[in-house]
Design a protein around this motif. Structure first.
Motif, short mmCIF file in Angstrom:
data_model
loop_
_atom_site.label_atom_id
_atom_site.label_comp_id
_atom_site.label_asym_id
_atom_site.label_seq_id
_atom_site.Cartn_x
_atom_site.Cartn_y
_atom_site.Cartn_z
N ALA A 73 0.84 -1.17 0.13
CA ALA A 73 0.01 0.02 0.01
C ALA A 73 1.01 1.38 0.06
CB ALA A 73 -0.77 0.15 1.23
N LEU A 74 1.97 1.19 0.65
CA LEU A 74 2.84 2.32 0.77
C LEU A 74 3.51 2.51 -0.45
CD1 LEU A 74 4.32 4.49 2.30
CD2 LEU A 74 5.99 3.11 2.87
N GLU A 75 3.88 1.57 -1.24
CA GLU A 75 4.51 1.54 -2.44
C GLU A 75 3.48 2.17 -3.65
OE1 GLU A 75 6.71 -1.11 -5.80
OE2 GLU A 75 5.64 -2.36 -4.42
N GLU A 76 2.30 2.00 -3.60
CA GLU A 76 1.30 2.50 -4.40
C GLU A 76 1.02 3.94 -4.11
OE1 GLU A 76 -3.49 1.71 -5.37
OE2 GLU A 76 -2.47 0.39 -4.23
N GLU A 85 2.31 9.60 -5.97
CA GLU A 85 2.75 10.90 -5.44
C GLU A 85 4.10 11.28 -6.10
OE1 GLU A 85 1.07 13.20 -3.81
OE2 GLU A 85 -0.73 11.73 -3.23
N LEU A 86 4.99 10.28 -6.34
CA LEU A 86 6.41 10.65 -6.93
C LEU A 86 6.81 9.84 -8.07
CD1 LEU A 86 7.98 10.21 -3.14
CD2 LEU A 86 7.22 12.14 -4.01
N ASP A 87 5.93 8.96 -8.38
CA ASP A 87 6.12 8.32 -9.85
C ASP A 87 6.96 7.03 -9.42
OD1 ASP A 87 4.96 10.54 -11.43
OD2 ASP A 87 7.16 11.39 -11.64
N PRO A 88 6.63 5.97 -10.35
CA PRO A 88 7.11 4.78 -10.09
C PRO A 88 8.79 4.53 -10.06
CG PRO A 88 5.16 4.73 -11.72
CD PRO A 88 5.74 6.19 -11.53
N VAL A 89 9.12 3.89 -9.39
CA VAL A 89 10.71 3.47 -9.71
C VAL A 89 10.88 1.99 -9.56
CG1 VAL A 89 11.17 5.70 -8.37
CG2 VAL A 89 11.00 3.65 -7.09
N GLU A 90 12.28 1.49 -9.98
CA GLU A 90 12.78 0.26 -9.87
C GLU A 90 13.04 -0.13 -8.61
OE1 GLU A 90 15.41 -0.62 -13.01
OE2 GLU A 90 14.20 0.03 -14.47
N VAL A 126 11.88 -1.00 2.34
CA VAL A 126 11.29 -0.59 3.59
C VAL A 126 12.17 -1.23 4.58
CG1 VAL A 126 9.34 0.16 5.01
CG2 VAL A 126 9.19 -0.04 2.71
N ARG A 127 12.50 -0.54 5.39
CA ARG A 127 13.19 -0.81 7.00
C ARG A 127 12.86 -0.06 8.11
NH1 ARG A 127 16.13 0.68 3.00
NH2 ARG A 127 17.07 2.42 4.04
N ARG A 128 12.88 -0.99 9.10
CA ARG A 128 12.13 -0.26 10.46
C ARG A 128 13.57 0.26 11.25
NH1 ARG A 128 10.60 -2.75 16.12
NH2 ARG A 128 9.95 -0.79 17.16
N HIS A 129 13.64 1.45 11.66
CA HIS A 129 14.58 2.24 12.30
C HIS A 129 14.06 1.94 13.93
CE1 HIS A 129 17.57 4.85 13.69
NE2 HIS A 129 16.94 5.62 14.31
N ASP A 136 -5.97 4.42 4.96
CA ASP A 136 -6.05 3.00 4.40
C ASP A 136 -4.71 2.79 3.69
OD1 ASP A 136 -8.61 2.52 4.18
OD2 ASP A 136 -9.18 3.89 2.50
N VAL A 137 -3.53 3.59 3.79
CA VAL A 137 -2.28 3.58 3.30
C VAL A 137 -1.53 2.79 4.55
CG1 VAL A 137 -0.16 4.46 2.54
CG2 VAL A 137 -2.31 5.45 1.77
N MET A 138 -1.17 3.37 5.74
CA MET A 138 -0.50 2.83 6.79
C MET A 138 -1.48 2.42 8.26
SD MET A 138 2.72 3.24 5.95
CE MET A 138 3.55 3.82 7.51
N GLY A 139 -2.76 2.57 8.11
CA GLY A 139 -3.30 2.31 9.24
C GLY A 139 -3.38 3.53 10.19
N SER A 140 -2.82 4.73 9.87
CA SER A 140 -2.47 5.78 10.62
C SER A 140 -2.26 7.02 9.82
CB SER A 140 -1.70 5.58 11.91
OG SER A 140 -0.30 5.49 10.95
#
Length: 360
Positions: A17-20, A25-30, A34-37, A100-104
């Motif tokens: 959902a975040l990728e979509e 918003e920013l255009d597709p990339v290859e 995602v990593r949690r800090h 709907d994207v992140m639940g928050s």
């Protein structure tokens, strides 16, 4: 990543959902990752590689949170307002209240490069000049915040904050946060000293302090130093508690994290929140930090016991909220269970400050 960590990661981010959202918003990339800090202890921070961009996503923790805590859209608003000021903040990118994207709620900013000083200074800062400059930069960053013309950048009084009565409300609000946490934690153990501290703070609240933009969580490990050999703050983070009010609450908070050589060791159970390397040789003392702040702002830091005790009281409040989230299973942070003993030790520290046993 452990099975529990993987489950928690899935709770805080839907990678697809975040990728979509970012594609729209920013255009597709290859390249996308995602990593949690895991260094922070409040809002959740995710590092996102989006093609050539290195981004940071900030969202609240899952589960029920105390009212007014973890307001990431407020954090975005103030960082965005400060983009063209002297205050050193990351470049903002996006913000969204679409659950709907992140639940928050969440927001996106550019990632800065450098070092956050938590347990020790980096090798390049291990000399007398650099160690002194760390403290000077820390004070300078705070004075830049307190000297902002906040209305000129769109943070209007009556909208972004209400300076009259701010300090009194701080005592009341953090008492309410504690009461929220106690709803669950008191079944495990009680912390009666915090009630004594609360009564003293209510009876000794200063009247008519100055009014400035307030960061709300300003301390050494909420700033990033750039990669150069000379310490220079390149970004100030964690603005979720920012408002308009009493600047001495920021100063007291910063000082509560700055250990002096004359101080006792941090009590067992709260060591995770208290780095002590700045108590070593060549670092500025708390008194020297205050002297620099007073010289740069023209303010006189009166009632220092109140502001330092309030800071530790608030820190205990945070710790107790962390402990509640641990008990409810809404966290994956090894520090949270330590707050069972950590919060009582913080309460004892606040009382020592009040009684003059831990001086400035």
């Amino acid at each position: 990543m452990t099975e529990r960590s993987e489950e928690y990661f899935r709770r805080i981010v839907d990678v697809d959902a975040l990728e979509e959202y970012l594609e729209d918003e920013l255009d597709p990339v290859e390249e996308y990752d995602v990593r949690r800090h895991q260094e922070g202890h409040s809002n959740e921070t995710l590092f996102v590689t989006w093609g050539d961009l290195e981004l940071v996503v900030r969202r609240p923790p899952p589960g029920e949170t105390a009212e007014t805590a973890h307001d990431v859209l407020r954090e975005f608003r103030v960082i965005d307002a400060l983009q063209d000021t002297e205050v050193r903040v990351p470049r903002t990118v996006l913000a969204s209240d679409d659950h709907d994207v992140m639940g928050s709620d969440f927001y996106v900013m550019e990632r800065e490069e450098g070092d956050v000083l938590r347990e020790a200074e980096p090798e390049r800062f291990r000399n007398p000049d650099a160690r002194r400059a760390i403290g000077e930069e820390l004070v300078d960053g705070l004075t830049e915040i307190h000297q902002v013309d906040y209305e000129a950048v769109g943070l209007e009084e009556g909208d972004f904050g209400y300076p009259p009565g701010f300090t009194e409300r701080q005592v009341r609000r953090w008492s309410e946060q504690l009461e929220w946490a106690f709803e669950v934690t008191e079944a495990e153990r009680e912390v009666p000293v915090l009630h004594e501290v609360r009564e003293w703070l209510e009876s000794n609240t200063p009247e008519d302090p100055p009014s400035t933009l307030v960061h709300g969580d300003y301390k050494l490990d909420n700033v990033m130093f750039g990669p150069g050999d000379e310490p220079e703050i390149v970004a100030i983070f964690d603005w979720e508690m920012s408002t308009l009010g009493d600047p001495f609450t920021d100063l007291g908070w910063m000082l509560s994290y700055w250990w002096d050589a004359k101080d006792p060791d941090p009590p067992e159970g709260s060591r995770t929140l208290n780095a002590t390397f700045m108590a070593g040789e060549d670092y500025l003392t708390r008194r020297e930090l205050v002297d620099r702040y007073e010289a740069e702002t023209g303010f006189e830091f009166e009632n220092e016991r109140f502001y330092r005790a309030l800071a530790v009281y608030k820190l205990a409040g945070l710790g107790e909220m962390f402990f509640r989230r641990h008990l409810e299973g809404n966290a994956d942070d090894p520090m949270y269970p330590k707050m069972e003993q950590g919060v009582p030790s913080m309460a004892d520290r606040a009382k020592r400050i009040i009684e003059g046993e831990e001086p400035l």
